[in-house]
Design an enzyme around this catalytic site. Structure first.
Site, PDB file in Angstrom:
ATOM      1  N   ASP A  58     -42.935  -8.566 -11.564  1.00 58.39           N
ATOM      2  CA  ASP A  58     -43.364  -7.189 -11.795  1.00 58.39           C
ATOM      3  C   ASP A  58     -44.769  -7.155 -12.404  1.00 58.39           C
ATOM      4  OD1 ASP A  58     -40.831  -6.289 -10.911  1.00 58.39           O
ATOM      5  OD2 ASP A  58     -40.004  -6.633 -12.907  1.00 58.39           O
ATOM      6  N   HIS A 116     -35.592  -5.448 -14.409  1.00 60.26           N
ATOM      7  CA  HIS A 116     -36.199  -5.992 -13.192  1.00 60.26           C
ATOM      8  C   HIS A 116     -35.583  -5.360 -11.945  1.00 60.26           C
ATOM      9  CE1 HIS A 116     -38.277  -8.715 -10.572  1.00 60.26           C
ATOM     10  NE2 HIS A 116     -37.179  -9.312 -10.150  1.00 60.26           N
TER      11      HIS A 116
END
Length: 336
Positions: A173, A200
């Protein structure tokens, strides 16, 4: 003479996957024959902090190990195949990286993967508790928000849980955020720093664009669009591959970056990375924030970075979802 482009590639590779230090660390990769595992193992073979690279999977591992063993870096590669060899693969590992599991396909969410991948993580966590209970464990297997708590519960049951050494790898990310911001600002993504907190998956991913360096100066509409793109970037790759898999190469890159940060910390260097870990900074039992990594795993949890009002609203949305993900993992671990 190297061209300018070649020199740049060499410098960036060295910056991310090599150090001036050498140590005798053993790294075990569980799921080493897969779409993430093979490029991840290749990148780790190029890191001079890795003295022993132990590769495990249910198929093809001896071939992967033989292939990597021909690369001229100073680490010994060994391959283990099948459940009966898992414990031997893990024995005395300093770091265990787990990319094992089935990938997402078009239309699938990370939660759709749960039943298969949860069982895989549980089985590996059981063996870690026996073979290398003091290892740092980095879980890539999706859904990360749920699989990390599963491993935690297994380790608690076995008396080997160390909250400073269990990590969910959310580095991709950050890598994506840096890339997208760098492209928008027309700067080298390697020069972009941004904390991405939370979890996530989807709305649990909180890129704090207000804290990016260099400063991201888009309109509120631009900020919301970029936030959404970072949150859904995995789906972007799944759709683009049109049934051929999910994010494997970028995830391998991110997984290697995080693993090497762990090794740098274990070697005595202070390194800051965001990761999904046991936490008390929010109501969620696990949460990703910036961490200082060191010889004991987590040296310091830096807590929540500064947030603007928009980001605080995103946090209010993310925390209940993360709590549900965690509870699902805890219940799975206890039932099975």
């Amino acid at each position: 003479m190297l061209s300018t482009v070649s020199r740049r590639i060499a410098v960036q590779a060295a910056r991310n996957f090599s150090t001036s230090k050498k140590n005798n660390f053993k790294v075990a990769v569980c799921g080493a024959s897969g779409g993430i595992g093979q490029p991840l193992s290749l990148l780790l073979k190029n890191c001079n902090l890795v003295k022993q690279l132990s590769l495990y999977d249910i198929v093809h591992t001896p071939g992967v190990a033989a292939d990597l063993s021909h690369i001229d870096t100073d680490s010994l590669v060994s391959g283990y195949m099948g459940e009966d060899q898992l414990e031997a693969a893990l024995k005395n590992a300093d770091v265990v990286v787990i990319p094992a599991g089935v990938p997402r396909k078009p239309g699938m969410t990370r939660d759709d993967l749960f039943n298969v991948n949860a069982g895989i993580v549980k089985a590996i966590a059981e063996k870690i508790s026996k073979a290398c209970p003091k290892a740092c464990v980095a879980i890539i297997t999706n859904p990360v928000n749920t699989c990390v708590p599963i491993a935690g519960e297994v380790m608690k049951k076995n008396g080997t849980f160390n909250p400073n050494k269990l990590f969910g790898v959310s580095t991709l990310d950050i890598v994506r955020a840096r890339t997208f911001i760098g492209n928008a600002l027309k700067v080298d993504p390697q020069d972009v720093e941004i904390p991405v907190i939370g979890g996530h998956s989807g709305v649990t991913i909180l890129p704090l664009l207000s804290q990016s360096t260099p400063k991201y100066k888009g309109s509120q509409d631009d900020i919301e669009k970029l936030t959404k793109r970072i949150q859904e970037a995995g789906t972007e790759v799944v759709k683009a591959k049109a049934g051929a898999g999910s994010a494997t190469l970028s995830m391998a890159y991110a997984g290697a970056r995080f693993t090497i940060s762990l090794l740098r910390g274990l070697s005595g260097e202070k390194v800051t990375e965001c990761s999904y870990v046991k936490s008390d900074v929010t109501e969620a039992e696990y949460f990703s924030t910036p961490l200082v990594l060191g010889k004991q795993g987590i040296e310091k949890n830096c807590g929540l970075p500064k947030m603007n009002d928009y980001e605080k609203k995103l946090l209010e949305i993310a925390v209940p979802e993360i709590k549900k993900n965690i509870q699902k993992g805890v219940e799975f671990a206890k039932k099975s």
